[in-house]
Motif scaffolding. Structure first.
Motif, PDB file in Angstrom:
ATOM      1  N   LEU A 151       0.853  -1.187   0.000  1.00  0.00           N
ATOM      2  CA  LEU A 151       0.000   0.000   0.000  1.00  0.00           C
ATOM      3  C   LEU A 151       0.887   1.233   0.000  1.00  0.00           C
ATOM      4  O   LEU A 151       1.740   1.391   0.872  1.00  0.00           O
ATOM      5  CB  LEU A 151      -0.894  -0.014   1.242  1.00  0.00           C
ATOM      6  N   THR A 152       0.661   2.114  -0.989  1.00  0.00           N
ATOM      7  CA  THR A 152       1.475   3.324  -1.114  1.00  0.00           C
ATOM      8  C   THR A 152       0.589   4.540  -1.270  1.00  0.00           C
ATOM      9  O   THR A 152      -0.288   4.573  -2.142  1.00  0.00           O
ATOM     10  CB  THR A 152       2.428   3.233  -2.326  1.00  0.00           C
ATOM     11  N   LEU A 153       0.796   5.541  -0.428  1.00  0.00           N
ATOM     12  CA  LEU A 153       0.107   6.818  -0.523  1.00  0.00           C
ATOM     13  C   LEU A 153       1.128   7.886  -0.867  1.00  0.00           C
ATOM     14  O   LEU A 153       2.208   7.938  -0.269  1.00  0.00           O
ATOM     15  CB  LEU A 153      -0.593   7.175   0.789  1.00  0.00           C
ATOM     16  N   THR A 154       0.771   8.767  -1.820  1.00  0.00           N
ATOM     17  CA  THR A 154       1.716   9.766  -2.297  1.00  0.00           C
ATOM     18  C   THR A 154       1.087  11.141  -2.321  1.00  0.00           C
ATOM     19  O   THR A 154      -0.022  11.330  -2.849  1.00  0.00           O
ATOM     20  CB  THR A 154       2.210   9.419  -3.725  1.00  0.00           C
ATOM     21  N   ASN A 155       1.807  12.112  -1.778  1.00  0.00           N
ATOM     22  CA  ASN A 155       1.427  13.514  -1.855  1.00  0.00           C
ATOM     23  C   ASN A 155       2.697  14.318  -2.083  1.00  0.00           C
ATOM     24  O   ASN A 155       3.452  14.592  -1.149  1.00  0.00           O
ATOM     25  CB  ASN A 155       0.734  13.972  -0.565  1.00  0.00           C
ATOM     26  N   GLY A 156       2.962  14.650  -3.362  1.00  0.00           N
ATOM     27  CA  GLY A 156       4.194  15.354  -3.683  1.00  0.00           C
ATOM     28  C   GLY A 156       5.412  14.547  -3.278  1.00  0.00           C
ATOM     29  O   GLY A 156       5.583  13.400  -3.705  1.00  0.00           O
ATOM     30  N   ASP A 157       6.242  15.122  -2.415  1.00  0.00           N
ATOM     31  CA  ASP A 157       7.451  14.439  -1.954  1.00  0.00           C
ATOM     32  C   ASP A 157       7.184  13.492  -0.789  1.00  0.00           C
ATOM     33  O   ASP A 157       8.095  12.766  -0.363  1.00  0.00           O
ATOM     34  CB  ASP A 157       8.509  15.469  -1.533  1.00  0.00           C
ATOM     35  N   ILE A 158       5.969  13.497  -0.269  1.00  0.00           N
ATOM     36  CA  ILE A 158       5.643  12.616   0.853  1.00  0.00           C
ATOM     37  C   ILE A 158       5.158  11.275   0.312  1.00  0.00           C
ATOM     38  O   ILE A 158       4.169  11.207  -0.410  1.00  0.00           O
ATOM     39  CB  ILE A 158       4.557  13.229   1.752  1.00  0.00           C
ATOM     40  N   ILE A 159       5.871  10.208   0.646  1.00  0.00           N
ATOM     41  CA  ILE A 159       5.509   8.866   0.206  1.00  0.00           C
ATOM     42  C   ILE A 159       5.375   7.982   1.437  1.00  0.00           C
ATOM     43  O   ILE A 159       6.326   7.801   2.203  1.00  0.00           O
ATOM     44  CB  ILE A 159       6.552   8.285  -0.762  1.00  0.00           C
ATOM     45  N   LEU A 160       4.177   7.430   1.641  1.00  0.00           N
ATOM     46  CA  LEU A 160       3.909   6.524   2.756  1.00  0.00           C
ATOM     47  C   LEU A 160       3.668   5.134   2.176  1.00  0.00           C
ATOM     48  O   LEU A 160       2.703   4.916   1.457  1.00  0.00           O
ATOM     49  CB  LEU A 160       2.679   6.986   3.541  1.00  0.00           C
ATOM     50  N   SER A 161       4.543   4.195   2.486  1.00  0.00           N
ATOM     51  CA  SER A 161       4.442   2.868   1.894  1.00  0.00           C
ATOM     52  C   SER A 161       4.616   1.799   2.962  1.00  0.00           C
ATOM     53  O   SER A 161       5.450   1.928   3.866  1.00  0.00           O
ATOM     54  CB  SER A 161       5.517   2.697   0.808  1.00  0.00           C
ATOM     55  N   VAL A 162       3.810   0.735   2.857  1.00  0.00           N
ATOM     56  CA  VAL A 162       3.877  -0.337   3.847  1.00  0.00           C
ATOM     57  C   VAL A 162       3.477  -1.651   3.191  1.00  0.00           C
ATOM     58  O   VAL A 162       2.667  -1.681   2.261  1.00  0.00           O
ATOM     59  CB  VAL A 162       2.942  -0.027   5.042  1.00  0.00           C
ATOM     60  N   GLU A 163       4.056  -2.746   3.679  1.00  0.00           N
ATOM     61  CA  GLU A 163       3.716  -4.084   3.205  1.00  0.00           C
ATOM     62  C   GLU A 163       2.808  -4.757   4.226  1.00  0.00           C
ATOM     63  O   GLU A 163       3.028  -4.655   5.438  1.00  0.00           O
ATOM     64  CB  GLU A 163       4.980  -4.905   2.977  1.00  0.00           C
ATOM     65  N   ILE A 164       1.787  -5.450   3.719  1.00  0.00           N
ATOM     66  CA  ILE A 164       0.782  -6.081   4.566  1.00  0.00           C
ATOM     67  C   ILE A 164       0.554  -7.509   4.075  1.00  0.00           C
ATOM     68  O   ILE A 164       0.336  -7.730   2.883  1.00  0.00           O
ATOM     69  CB  ILE A 164      -0.545  -5.300   4.532  1.00  0.00           C
ATOM     70  N   CYS A 165       0.585  -8.474   4.979  1.00  0.00           N
ATOM     71  CA  CYS A 165       0.351  -9.874   4.627  1.00  0.00           C
ATOM     72  C   CYS A 165      -1.023 -10.309   5.121  1.00  0.00           C
ATOM     73  O   CYS A 165      -1.431  -9.973   6.230  1.00  0.00           O
ATOM     74  CB  CYS A 165       1.421 -10.767   5.247  1.00  0.00           C
TER      75      CYS A 165
END
Length: 271
Positions: A151-165
């Motif tokens: 799951l990846t959320l992006t706002n300009g230079d802000i990138i929030l990414s995480v892996e989920i099983c």
């Protein structure tokens, strides 16, 4: 009735543990990138509304709008109030997403959250309030391989990414394991994943996609909305064949520079 009255007179609710009840709201909208060419349609992206927490716990981390349910309101009423207070957005409807009750989901104590999904036709101007110091739209992307999600959320230079099983509990229910030190507060990565899978499933069968559109739309616009939500492209002829039972012509035509007029449709009222 007399026996029940006597029972209630001596009943002490304080004798029992009572977890706190909270609510979290996943707010979606489809946003457009500005296009320099009047002959090229702006790219559409599915976006989710996030707030940057201004207080502990998880201070400075990104979270969904939400908060505690008050004693004088229902859970849906609390959800509407919280999203309005924390973002300035005024949603018109809520879709129940699920209950999240992992024992350690909140470091403050035993707190159970009821999550909702909200869809906005227009991206309203955001105004952070209460315990939120910032509110922003993030473009959302989800990939999956063998029950492992990114799951990846992006706002300009802000990138929030995480892996989920994804796995199943001994009761046969779905469980999610989030990678250590996720960029989201609480269990909000799990809530977002659950909500996104819910709206994707509905959108594949033409559910919810009309909530992202104005009352009148072209079939090309409708197809693009479905593709943006599901992450899958469709052959136009196949899409039109499937969607015909859900829409009807309005008799109006679209207009605009650089585009040929196209028939406008509306959602058919199914009996």
């Amino acid at each position: 009735m007399e026996s029940e009255k006597k029972f209630l007179e001596v009943y002490d609710i304080e004798s029992y543990d009572r977890p706190s009840v909270a609510t979290d709201i996943v707010v979606y909208a489809i946003r457009e990138d500005d296009s320099d060419s009047f002959r090229k349609d702006p790219e559409k992206k599915l976006s989710v509304l996030m707030i940057e927490r201004g207080e502990y716990p998880f201070k400075n981390k990104w979270a969904l709008p939400g908060g505690f349910v008050r004693m004088d309101e229902t859970v849906p009423e609390a959800a509407l109030r919280e999203v309005r207070e924390e973002t300035g957005v005024n949603p018109s409807a809520l879709i129940y997403t699920g209950v999240f009750s992992n024992l350690n989901r909140d470091p403050r104590g035993r707190i159970i959250s009821n999550a909702f999904t909200c869809i906005l036709k227009d991206c309203e101007k955001l105004t952070a309030g209460t315990d939120a110091k910032n509110a922003q739209w993030f473009d959302i992307r989800l990939t999956e391989e063998n029950k492992k999600y990114k799951l990846t959320l992006t706002n300009g230079d802000i990138i929030l990414s995480v892996e989920i099983c994804e796995s199943k509990s001994k009761e046969g229910m779905k469980e999610y394991t989030v990678a250590d030190n996720p960029p989201f507060a609480f269990d909000h990565a799990e809530i977002i994943l659950t909500s996104l899978k819910q709206i994707r499933s509905k959108a594949e069968n033409f559910g919810l996609i009309f909530d992202f559109l104005p009352d009148e739309f072209t079939l090309a616009e409708l197809q693009r909305v479905q593709e943006v939500i599901t992450g899958k492209t469709s052959v136009p002829a196949n899409f039109r064949r499937k969607v015909c039972e859900y829409v009807e012509e309005t008799g109006n035509m679209s207009g605009g520079a650089g585009h040929r007029p196209a028939m406008l449709y509306r959602k058919k009222v199914l009996l």
